[in-house]
Motif scaffolding. Structure first.
Motif, short mmCIF file in Angstrom:
data_model
loop_
_atom_site.label_atom_id
_atom_site.label_comp_id
_atom_site.label_asym_id
_atom_site.label_seq_id
_atom_site.Cartn_x
_atom_site.Cartn_y
_atom_site.Cartn_z
N ARG A 1 0.83 -1.20 0.00
CA ARG A 1 0.00 0.00 0.00
C ARG A 1 0.87 1.26 0.00
O ARG A 1 0.52 2.26 -0.63
N GLN A 2 1.98 1.23 0.69
CA GLN A 2 2.90 2.37 0.66
C GLN A 2 3.33 2.66 -0.78
O GLN A 2 3.34 3.81 -1.23
N THR A 3 3.68 1.59 -1.49
CA THR A 3 4.12 1.75 -2.88
C THR A 3 2.99 2.28 -3.75
O THR A 3 3.20 3.16 -4.60
N GLU A 4 1.78 1.77 -3.55
CA GLU A 4 0.64 2.23 -4.33
C GLU A 4 0.35 3.71 -4.07
O GLU A 4 0.07 4.48 -5.01
N LEU A 5 0.42 4.12 -2.82
CA LEU A 5 0.17 5.52 -2.48
C LEU A 5 1.23 6.42 -3.08
O LEU A 5 0.92 7.53 -3.56
N LEU A 6 2.48 5.97 -3.06
CA LEU A 6 3.54 6.75 -3.68
C LEU A 6 3.31 6.87 -5.18
O LEU A 6 3.47 7.96 -5.76
N ASP A 7 2.93 5.78 -5.82
CA ASP A 7 2.70 5.81 -7.26
C ASP A 7 1.51 6.72 -7.60
O ASP A 7 1.53 7.43 -8.62
N ASP A 8 0.48 6.73 -6.75
CA ASP A 8 -0.64 7.65 -6.95
C ASP A 8 -0.17 9.10 -6.86
O ASP A 8 -0.57 9.95 -7.65
N TYR A 9 0.69 9.36 -5.88
CA TYR A 9 1.22 10.72 -5.70
C TYR A 9 2.04 11.14 -6.92
O TYR A 9 1.86 12.25 -7.45
N LEU A 10 2.91 10.25 -7.38
CA LEU A 10 3.75 10.59 -8.53
C LEU A 10 2.92 10.76 -9.79
O LEU A 10 3.23 11.62 -10.64
N ALA A 11 1.87 9.97 -9.94
CA ALA A 11 0.99 10.12 -11.10
C ALA A 11 0.32 11.49 -11.08
O ALA A 11 0.18 12.14 -12.14
N ALA A 12 -0.07 11.96 -9.89
CA ALA A 12 -0.69 13.28 -9.78
C ALA A 12 0.31 14.38 -10.13
O ALA A 12 -0.01 15.34 -10.83
N VAL A 13 1.55 14.22 -9.66
CA VAL A 13 2.58 15.20 -9.99
C VAL A 13 2.87 15.21 -11.49
O VAL A 13 2.97 16.26 -12.12
N ALA A 14 2.97 14.02 -12.08
CA ALA A 14 3.24 13.91 -13.52
C ALA A 14 2.10 14.50 -14.35
O ALA A 14 2.33 14.99 -15.46
#
Length: 202
Positions: free
Chosen positions: A180-193
């Protein structure tokens, strides 16, 4: 019989391991000469040869923590956004070793906040971390993987996000397992991108 240099170095390694184990199991607040001596199976008198004061023990523990954090294996998946993601993943408590390191870091904040010299040193360390992240953000922007914007501000936002995630994962590991930590980080990076997040201009 006189002790050899090898004996001394071996004893220092034993002491280092004992300090680390105490911090990992009891937190920074539980770091005392008595606790380290018990872990080592030695007397507190022996430890005073290494740490004449509690502050000396604290300074040694912080140096040991930084050394182990720097020496921890790092991800090397690629360039640009992948490298930025790797750097952020390396901060998170995704493995037992990373969990121990993060638990010790977080438990040491109280000691650092109450000591102006330590506070300054911690501020320097976090600033260095932001600088490294800034370089990766700028590289990802050059490759067109992140939108234009202030790379320092984007890096600061990302560092703040992962540090907040670290705290939540330490306090509630069942709710924030590694996946879940990895998924949340990927969600964050997708928003930044996609143009979201502090410092991004689409």
């Amino acid at each position: 019989m006189a002790r050899t240099k090898g004996d001394h170095e071996s004893r220092r390694r034993d002491v280092s391991e004992a300090v680390w184990q105490v911090m990992a199991t009891r937190g920074f607040a539980g770091l005392t000469l008595r606790a380290v001596a018990a872990e080592l199976g030695a007397t507190t008198g022996l430890l005073t040869h290494y740490f004449p004061t509690k502050r000396a023990l604290v300074e040694y523990a912080l140096d040991l923590l930084e050394q182990r954090t720097v020496a921890r294996p790092r991800r090397r998946a690629g360039k640009g956004l992948a490298a930025f993601r790797d750097a952020l993943l390396d901060i998170l408590p995704l493995t037992p070793a990373a969990t121990d390191s993060n638990r010790i870091w977080v438990s040491s904040w109280d000691a650092a906040l109450s000591d102006p010299a330590l506070s300054t040193d911690y501020a320097r360390k976090y600033a260095q971390g932001r600088a490294r992240l800034t370089e990766r953000v700028a590289a990802a922007q050059q490759l067109g993987e992140l939108p234009s914007g202030d790379p320092e501000r984007i890096a600061a936002g990302a560092q703040s996000f992962v540090l907040g995630l670290v705290v939540q994962a330490l306090f509630d590991p069942a709710a924030f397992p590694p996946q879940r930590q990895t998924e949340l980080l990927d969600d964050y990076l997708a928003a930044v991108a996609a143009g979201g997040g502090p410092g991004v201009s689409g």
